[in-house]
Write a protein that holds these residues in place. Sequence first.
Motif, PDB file in Angstrom:
ATOM      1  N   PHE A 162       0.939  -1.426   0.163  1.00 18.93           N
ATOM      2  CA  PHE A 162      -0.014   0.433  -0.020  1.00 18.93           C
ATOM      3  C   PHE A 162       0.801   1.592   0.104  1.00 18.93           C
ATOM      4  CE2 PHE A 162      -2.057   3.401   2.856  1.00 18.93           C
ATOM      5  CZ  PHE A 162      -3.102   3.137   2.082  1.00 18.93           C
TER       6      PHE A 162
ATOM      7  N   ILE B 226       3.803   6.475  -7.348  1.00 17.58           N
ATOM      8  CA  ILE B 226       3.300   7.056  -8.067  1.00 17.58           C
ATOM      9  C   ILE B 226       2.849   8.442  -7.744  1.00 17.58           C
ATOM     10  CG2 ILE B 226       0.610   8.542  -8.008  1.00 17.58           C
ATOM     11  CD1 ILE B 226      -0.685   5.608  -7.647  1.00 17.58           C
TER      12      ILE B 226
ATOM     13  N   MET C 234      -2.431  -1.562  -7.387  1.00 27.60           N
ATOM     14  CA  MET C 234      -2.857  -2.128  -5.694  1.00 27.60           C
ATOM     15  C   MET C 234      -3.513  -3.296  -4.896  1.00 27.60           C
ATOM     16  SD  MET C 234      -2.237   0.119  -2.633  1.00 27.60           S
ATOM     17  CE  MET C 234      -2.231   1.866  -3.316  1.00 27.60           C
TER      18      MET C 234
ATOM     19  N   PHE D   7      -6.831  -4.090   4.432  1.00 31.66           N
ATOM     20  CA  PHE D   7      -6.509  -3.108   4.349  1.00 31.66           C
ATOM     21  C   PHE D   7      -7.642  -2.462   5.368  1.00 31.66           C
ATOM     22  CE2 PHE D   7      -8.309   1.377   2.927  1.00 31.66           C
ATOM     23  CZ  PHE D   7      -6.850   1.997   3.381  1.00 31.66           C
TER      24      PHE D   7
ATOM     25  N   SER E 189      -4.661  10.223   4.747  1.00 31.70           N
ATOM     26  CA  SER E 189      -5.304   9.868   3.140  1.00 31.70           C
ATOM     27  C   SER E 189      -4.149  10.590   2.264  1.00 31.70           C
ATOM     28  CB  SER E 189      -6.535  10.604   3.147  1.00 31.70           C
ATOM     29  OG  SER E 189      -7.029  11.022   1.909  1.00 31.70           O
ATOM     30  N   ALA E 190      -4.314   9.391   1.071  1.00 34.82           N
ATOM     31  CA  ALA E 190      -3.693  10.215   0.063  1.00 34.82           C
ATOM     32  C   ALA E 190      -4.267  11.335  -0.665  1.00 34.82           C
ATOM     33  CB  ALA E 190      -3.407   9.397  -1.104  1.00 34.82           C
TER      34      ALA E 190
ATOM     35  N   ILE F 258      -1.109  15.790  -7.369  1.00 33.52           N
ATOM     36  CA  ILE F 258      -2.582  15.645  -7.528  1.00 33.52           C
ATOM     37  C   ILE F 258      -3.427  17.339  -7.451  1.00 33.52           C
ATOM     38  CG2 ILE F 258      -5.170  14.636  -7.531  1.00 33.52           C
ATOM     39  CD1 ILE F 258      -3.323  12.936  -8.907  1.00 33.52           C
TER      40      ILE F 258
ATOM     41  N   TYR G 176     -12.678  20.781   1.635  1.00 34.56           N
ATOM     42  CA  TYR G 176     -11.518  19.191   2.092  1.00 34.56           C
ATOM     43  C   TYR G 176     -10.493  19.524   1.776  1.00 34.56           C
ATOM     44  CZ  TYR G 176     -10.619  14.777   2.886  1.00 34.56           C
ATOM     45  OH  TYR G 176      -9.468  14.359   4.081  1.00 34.56           O
ATOM     46  N   LEU G 177     -10.650  19.324   0.559  1.00 37.54           N
ATOM     47  CA  LEU G 177      -9.271  19.717  -0.267  1.00 37.54           C
ATOM     48  C   LEU G 177      -8.276  20.802   0.608  1.00 37.54           C
ATOM     49  CD1 LEU G 177      -9.758  17.985  -3.790  1.00 37.54           C
ATOM     50  CD2 LEU G 177      -8.843  17.153  -2.505  1.00 37.54           C
TER      51      LEU G 177
ATOM     52  N   PHE H 126      -7.777   8.729 -14.545  1.00 37.00           N
ATOM     53  CA  PHE H 126      -6.883   7.941 -13.048  1.00 37.00           C
ATOM     54  C   PHE H 126      -7.494   8.086 -11.989  1.00 37.00           C
ATOM     55  CE2 PHE H 126      -5.504   9.987  -8.792  1.00 37.00           C
ATOM     56  CZ  PHE H 126      -4.003   9.118  -8.664  1.00 37.00           C
TER      57      PHE H 126
ATOM     58  N   HIS I  22      -8.724   5.311  -9.570  1.00 40.39           N
ATOM     59  CA  HIS I  22      -8.972   5.089  -8.203  1.00 40.39           C
ATOM     60  C   HIS I  22      -9.912   5.300  -8.116  1.00 40.39           C
ATOM     61  CE1 HIS I  22      -9.402   7.989  -4.718  1.00 40.39           C
ATOM     62  NE2 HIS I  22      -8.066   7.889  -4.636  1.00 40.39           N
TER      63      HIS I  22
ATOM     64  N   ILE J 121     -10.815   1.670  -5.037  1.00 39.68           N
ATOM     65  CA  ILE J 121     -10.326   2.177  -4.009  1.00 39.68           C
ATOM     66  C   ILE J 121     -12.047   1.995  -3.489  1.00 39.68           C
ATOM     67  CG2 ILE J 121      -8.920   3.979  -3.363  1.00 39.68           C
ATOM     68  CD1 ILE J 121     -12.410   5.171  -2.610  1.00 39.68           C
TER      69      ILE J 121
ATOM     70  N   GLY K 104      -9.716  10.294   5.645  1.00 39.88           N
ATOM     71  CA  GLY K 104      -9.728  11.912   6.024  1.00 39.88           C
ATOM     72  C   GLY K 104     -11.165  12.263   5.704  1.00 39.88           C
TER      73      GLY K 104
HETATM   74  C1  HEM Z   1      -6.463   1.447  -0.786  1.00 38.79           C
HETATM   75  C2  HEM Z   1      -5.469   2.243  -1.643  1.00 38.79           C
HETATM   76  C3  HEM Z   1      -6.826   3.916  -1.567  1.00 38.79           C
HETATM   77  C4  HEM Z   1      -7.635   3.985  -0.868  1.00 38.79           C
HETATM   78  C5  HEM Z   1      -8.962   3.043  -0.234  1.00 38.79           C
HETATM   79  C6  HEM Z   1      -7.881   5.464  -0.943  1.00 38.79           C
HETATM   80  C7  HEM Z   1      -9.256   5.880  -0.466  1.00 38.79           C
HETATM   81  C8  HEM Z   1      -9.353   7.290  -0.881  1.00 38.79           C
HETATM   82  C9  HEM Z   1     -10.640   8.128  -0.308  1.00 38.79           C
HETATM   83  C10 HEM Z   1     -11.703   6.950   0.409  1.00 38.79           C
HETATM   84  C11 HEM Z   1     -10.434   9.480  -0.459  1.00 38.79           C
HETATM   85  C12 HEM Z   1     -11.565  10.406  -0.126  1.00 38.79           C
HETATM   86  C13 HEM Z   1     -10.765  10.723   1.043  1.00 38.79           C
HETATM   87  C14 HEM Z   1     -10.771  10.940   2.429  1.00 38.79           C
HETATM   88  O1  HEM Z   1     -12.364  10.866   3.249  1.00 38.79           O
HETATM   89  O2  HEM Z   1      -9.848  10.250   2.804  1.00 38.79           O
HETATM   90  C15 HEM Z   1      -9.366   9.432  -0.651  1.00 38.79           C
HETATM   91  C16 HEM Z   1      -9.228  11.003  -1.963  1.00 38.79           C
HETATM   92  C17 HEM Z   1      -7.943  10.476  -2.787  1.00 38.79           C
HETATM   93  N1  HEM Z   1      -6.793   9.860  -2.712  1.00 38.79           N
HETATM   94 FE1  HEM Z   1      -7.217   7.745  -2.357  1.00 38.79          FE
HETATM   95  N2  HEM Z   1      -7.044   6.408  -2.283  1.00 38.79           N
HETATM   96  C18 HEM Z   1      -5.981   4.654  -1.870  1.00 38.79           C
HETATM   97  C19 HEM Z   1      -5.285   5.292  -2.858  1.00 38.79           C
HETATM   98  C20 HEM Z   1      -4.589   6.959  -3.249  1.00 38.79           C
HETATM   99  C21 HEM Z   1      -3.512   6.761  -4.035  1.00 38.79           C
HETATM  100  C22 HEM Z   1      -2.574   5.214  -3.984  1.00 38.79           C
HETATM  101  C23 HEM Z   1      -3.535   8.013  -4.219  1.00 38.79           C
HETATM  102  C24 HEM Z   1      -2.631   8.449  -5.353  1.00 38.79           C
HETATM  103  C25 HEM Z   1      -1.819   9.538  -5.131  1.00 38.79           C
HETATM  104  C26 HEM Z   1      -4.693   8.574  -4.113  1.00 38.79           C
HETATM  105  C27 HEM Z   1      -4.741   9.275  -3.883  1.00 38.79           C
HETATM  106  C28 HEM Z   1      -6.136  10.085  -3.912  1.00 38.79           C
HETATM  107  C29 HEM Z   1      -6.530  11.457  -3.685  1.00 38.79           C
HETATM  108  C30 HEM Z   1      -5.242  12.628  -4.545  1.00 38.79           C
HETATM  109  C31 HEM Z   1      -7.178  12.036  -3.127  1.00 38.79           C
HETATM  110  C32 HEM Z   1      -8.161  13.324  -2.992  1.00 38.79           C
HETATM  111  C33 HEM Z   1      -9.152  13.417  -4.528  1.00 38.79           C
HETATM  112  C34 HEM Z   1      -9.023  13.858  -5.537  1.00 38.79           C
HETATM  113  O3  HEM Z   1      -8.623  14.405  -5.263  1.00 38.79           O
HETATM  114  O4  HEM Z   1      -8.980  13.125  -6.624  1.00 38.79           O
HETATM  115  N3  HEM Z   1      -5.711   7.833  -3.138  1.00 38.79           N
HETATM  116  N4  HEM Z   1      -8.383   8.422  -1.821  1.00 38.79           N
END
Ligand code: HEM
Length: 518
Positions: A170, A177, A224, A233, A288-289, A295, A338-339, A424, A428, A432, A496
């Motif tokens: 993970f 990335i 992933m 996870f 959180s990512a 991005i 939020y962002l 992308f 994602h 997810i 997040g």
């Molecule tokens: C198992 C892997 C992952 C899961 C379960 C996951 C889940 C989520 C979730 C639920 C959110 C919404 C914000 C929150 O409440 O956390 C989010 C947002 C986001 N995640 Fe992931 N994520 C994963 C991997 C990644 C990876 C590898 C990246 C690469 C950079 C990424 C980039 C983002 C970005 C940039 C957002 C903000 C929304 C956006 O700009 O589109 N995530 N992710």
Amino acid sequence: MPTATHNNDVWSFLPQPLSEYDVSEVSAFIPPEPPLTKLSDPYYSPWEDLAYNSSIQDPNFSFRDGIRKLPLLSLDRLTSYKEFQRAYSLLAYFSNKYVWGVHEQPEDELPTCIAVPFCKVSEYLGINPIHTNSAIVLWNWKLLNPELGIDLDNLDTLYSFTRTSDETWFCLVSLLIEYAGGDLIKYSGLANHAALNNDLPGVISALGGITATMKKFSKLMFKMPEKCSTHVFYWSIRPNLAGWESIESSGLKGGVTYLGVDTEPGSNAQYESVSRDGKVYRKYSGASAAQSSIIQFIDIALGIKHYATQEEFAQGISKYNSSSNQSQKYIQPPGNPYLLKMRDYMTMKHRQFLLDFEKACIIRKYVFLNTQDVSRPSGDAFSELLSYREDISDSIKPTGSFSTKEQLELLDAYNRSISSLKSFRDAHFSVIKNYIFGYDTDKPRDKSSNSDKKSTQMPLDQKEDSGSENATKKPTDSGYGSEDSAETKENALGTGGTDALSFLGQLKNETKATRLGS
Ligand code: HEM
């Protein structure tokens, strides 16, 4: 491993060279040289030893006792920015591990011996004092063979909560990335530089580089599930990423108090907080990512705007216009609250880079003004065009300078780059969904994951294999996602704290809507 190089001439539109922002064209927001694996001064051995002890499988070792016995250390002996990054990572790891525990009720008081240095080190770096994407991904890796480059076969993490190979995967896929983001920085810099110099072929070529890089991001995202199981996870990794807000169902009443730091409730606090029994309880989001700068950076480069979700909008009056100064600043449109808030979970240098780049970036404006014969804007797009027309700088040629063919090429290159970012976000989203909805709702499986890799790591990086007692927590271990949680499969929250599906769905739509002329 390639060293960081960048073309200062290209980046002359920024007030500082890239290196001052801790950003590189090779590795984006990841330090080009590997993070430190140990603080150099033996004065910090209590921290390093605790990290080491927490990583070995001694059933008699109590991490929380280990924390309480730590001396209160000063930061005066940290010698470099990298040492601050290491200190931050250690203290971030300690804090989350202390609060959530293993098979224990959560603790809502961080002891002075970690709270005080954690707040100071975070203040120095300009990042919130909680476990973040920087700690988990940017500063949590090492090269197995230092002679070779960053590649999944040649990497390991420095620390892990669960010591499963799923968690390692993970972190490392996320790292790759981020690392691939070096090309996004390079091509976005080139695109903006070319736009400022009215170099149309330069803009088209750089937009092509952005598109190719975003395709790489999507491919990596699909990696992933290869070695990070949805089950491990959901039940094991995710609870450790939780923060201290919107998580009342976990048993954490609301926030965590940082003993020795927050002595009195204050209305000018730089963080969301509540007061209880004369103590201040800080509320921070979980890791959180969404805290990744890369991005947010590409959104800025391509001129993509995000707005408050309906839920945020509805809450806005109460939440964002409350007495908290902190919350006020996220509601300024355009911008998704939020962002914007997630920028406080990036370092000050990275945040400043986004701000400075945003001020200097004219890529969308250039495309808009130089493709209007072929894009025929109407509605909102026409209003946007008018606002640009009023503000045409000398460096942007007036409409009509380019042939229809050239305009079509530019429009196509821009729209393709937008579509690649949308793809992308689609990738994602589809990946997810399985992690937050596709988990096995039955009792967690016992002592198994798809992992069989033994750790090769050093302090704060030794991992149990997946058979360890905390490899698969029971749902009630932290309560995050617990059986009695208010969270359901229909409204699953991200780490997040967002209502993940509707939030991410909106971002996808906003990305698509940024295309011009179609
Ligand atoms: C198992 C892997 C992952 C899961 C379960 C996951 C889940 C989520 C979730 C639920 C959110 C919404 C914000 C929150 O409440 O956390 C989010 C947002 C986001 N995640 Fe992931 N994520 C994963 C991997 C990644 C990876 C590898 C990246 C690469 C950079 C990424 C980039 C983002 C970005 C940039 C957002 C903000 C929304 C956006 O700009 O589109 N995530 N992710």
